[in-house]
Design a protein around this motif. Structure first.
Motif, short mmCIF file in Angstrom:
data_model
loop_
_atom_site.label_atom_id
_atom_site.label_comp_id
_atom_site.label_asym_id
_atom_site.label_seq_id
_atom_site.Cartn_x
_atom_site.Cartn_y
_atom_site.Cartn_z
N GLU A 9 0.52 11.60 -4.66
CA GLU A 9 1.96 11.61 -4.43
C GLU A 9 2.56 10.22 -4.63
O GLU A 9 3.63 10.07 -5.23
CB GLU A 9 2.26 12.10 -3.02
CG GLU A 9 1.91 13.55 -2.80
CD GLU A 9 1.96 13.96 -1.33
OE1 GLU A 9 2.05 15.17 -1.09
OE2 GLU A 9 1.92 13.08 -0.45
N THR A 10 1.86 9.20 -4.15
CA THR A 10 2.34 7.83 -4.31
C THR A 10 2.34 7.41 -5.77
O THR A 10 3.27 6.75 -6.24
CB THR A 10 1.47 6.87 -3.48
OG1 THR A 10 1.47 7.30 -2.13
CG2 THR A 10 1.99 5.46 -3.55
N ASN A 15 5.22 5.82 -10.41
CA ASN A 15 4.97 5.89 -11.85
C ASN A 15 3.76 5.05 -12.24
O ASN A 15 3.80 4.26 -13.19
CB ASN A 15 6.21 5.49 -12.64
CG ASN A 15 6.13 5.93 -14.07
OD1 ASN A 15 5.41 6.87 -14.40
ND2 ASN A 15 6.87 5.27 -14.94
N LEU A 16 2.67 5.20 -11.49
CA LEU A 16 1.39 4.53 -11.75
C LEU A 16 0.30 5.58 -11.86
O LEU A 16 0.51 6.73 -11.52
CB LEU A 16 1.04 3.57 -10.60
CG LEU A 16 1.95 2.38 -10.37
CD1 LEU A 16 1.54 1.66 -9.10
CD2 LEU A 16 1.92 1.44 -11.54
N THR A 17 -0.87 5.15 -12.31
CA THR A 17 -2.00 6.07 -12.34
C THR A 17 -2.63 6.14 -10.95
O THR A 17 -2.45 5.23 -10.13
CB THR A 17 -3.07 5.60 -13.35
OG1 THR A 17 -3.57 4.33 -12.94
CG2 THR A 17 -2.49 5.50 -14.75
N VAL A 18 -3.37 7.19 -10.72
CA VAL A 18 -4.06 7.37 -9.45
C VAL A 18 -5.06 6.24 -9.24
O VAL A 18 -5.17 5.68 -8.15
CB VAL A 18 -4.75 8.75 -9.39
CG1 VAL A 18 -5.64 8.87 -8.18
CG2 VAL A 18 -3.72 9.86 -9.41
N ARG A 44 4.91 6.65 3.79
CA ARG A 44 5.95 7.09 2.86
C ARG A 44 7.02 6.03 2.64
O ARG A 44 7.61 5.96 1.57
CB ARG A 44 6.62 8.36 3.37
CG ARG A 44 5.74 9.57 3.29
CD ARG A 44 6.53 10.84 3.58
NE ARG A 44 5.64 11.98 3.69
CZ ARG A 44 5.23 12.70 2.66
NH1 ARG A 44 5.62 12.39 1.46
NH2 ARG A 44 4.42 13.73 2.84
N ASP A 45 7.26 5.19 3.62
CA ASP A 45 8.37 4.23 3.51
C ASP A 45 7.96 2.88 2.91
O ASP A 45 8.79 1.99 2.80
CB ASP A 45 9.00 4.01 4.88
CG ASP A 45 8.01 3.47 5.90
OD1 ASP A 45 6.79 3.47 5.62
OD2 ASP A 45 8.46 3.04 6.98
N VAL A 46 6.71 2.72 2.50
CA VAL A 46 6.26 1.46 1.92
C VAL A 46 6.75 1.34 0.48
O VAL A 46 6.85 2.32 -0.24
CB VAL A 46 4.72 1.34 2.01
CG1 VAL A 46 4.03 2.26 1.04
CG2 VAL A 46 4.27 -0.08 1.78
N SER A 47 7.09 0.11 0.09
CA SER A 47 7.58 -0.10 -1.28
C SER A 47 6.44 -0.50 -2.19
O SER A 47 5.39 -0.97 -1.74
CB SER A 47 8.67 -1.18 -1.28
OG SER A 47 8.14 -2.39 -0.81
N LYS A 48 6.65 -0.35 -3.46
CA LYS A 48 5.65 -0.65 -4.48
C LYS A 48 5.39 -2.16 -4.52
O LYS A 48 6.33 -2.96 -4.61
CB LYS A 48 6.15 -0.17 -5.85
CG LYS A 48 5.22 -0.41 -6.99
CD LYS A 48 5.83 0.12 -8.27
CE LYS A 48 5.04 -0.23 -9.48
NZ LYS A 48 5.67 0.27 -10.70
N PRO A 49 4.11 -2.59 -4.43
CA PRO A 49 3.83 -4.03 -4.47
C PRO A 49 4.06 -4.60 -5.87
O PRO A 49 4.02 -3.88 -6.87
CB PRO A 49 2.36 -4.12 -4.08
CG PRO A 49 1.80 -2.79 -4.33
CD PRO A 49 2.92 -1.81 -4.20
N ASP A 50 4.33 -5.89 -5.92
CA ASP A 50 4.52 -6.56 -7.20
C ASP A 50 3.23 -6.55 -8.00
O ASP A 50 2.13 -6.58 -7.44
CB ASP A 50 4.96 -8.01 -6.99
CG ASP A 50 6.35 -8.10 -6.38
OD1 ASP A 50 7.14 -7.17 -6.60
OD2 ASP A 50 6.61 -9.10 -5.70
N ASP A 51 3.36 -6.53 -9.32
CA ASP A 51 2.21 -6.54 -10.20
C ASP A 51 1.71 -7.98 -10.33
O ASP A 51 2.39 -8.84 -10.89
CB ASP A 51 2.60 -5.99 -11.57
CG ASP A 51 1.41 -5.72 -12.46
OD1 ASP A 51 0.26 -5.97 -12.03
OD2 ASP A 51 1.62 -5.25 -13.59
#
Length: 69
Positions: A9-10, A15-18, A44-51
């Motif tokens: 789900e994350t 928009n990343l791979t598993v 659920r409320d965590v944001s996507k970490p920087d690459d």
């Protein structure tokens, strides 16, 4: 467990791979992640970490000396 979601789900939401989300979990780059055996629970409320991967080409041909390039 309503406040958590699976890696799949994350991955769809970010928009990343598993596999990339699994790697972020194992590196500890996602705050609040919990592991139950082989399964990761991601808030659920965590944001996507920087690459943080290096994409500049700085390390391209790093084994060759400057004379060989």
């Amino acid at each position: 467990m309503n406040d958590y979601e699976t890696i799949k789900e994350t991955a769809e939401r970010w928009n990343l791979t598993v596999r990339r989300v699994q790697k972020l979990c194992s590196e500890g780059r996602i705050p609040g992640v919990i592991r139950f055996g082989k399964v990761w629970a991601i808030p659920r409320d965590v944001s996507k970490p920087d690459d943080a991967r290096i994409t500049t080409g700085l390390y391209k041909n790093w084994r060759k000396s400057k004379e060989e390039i």
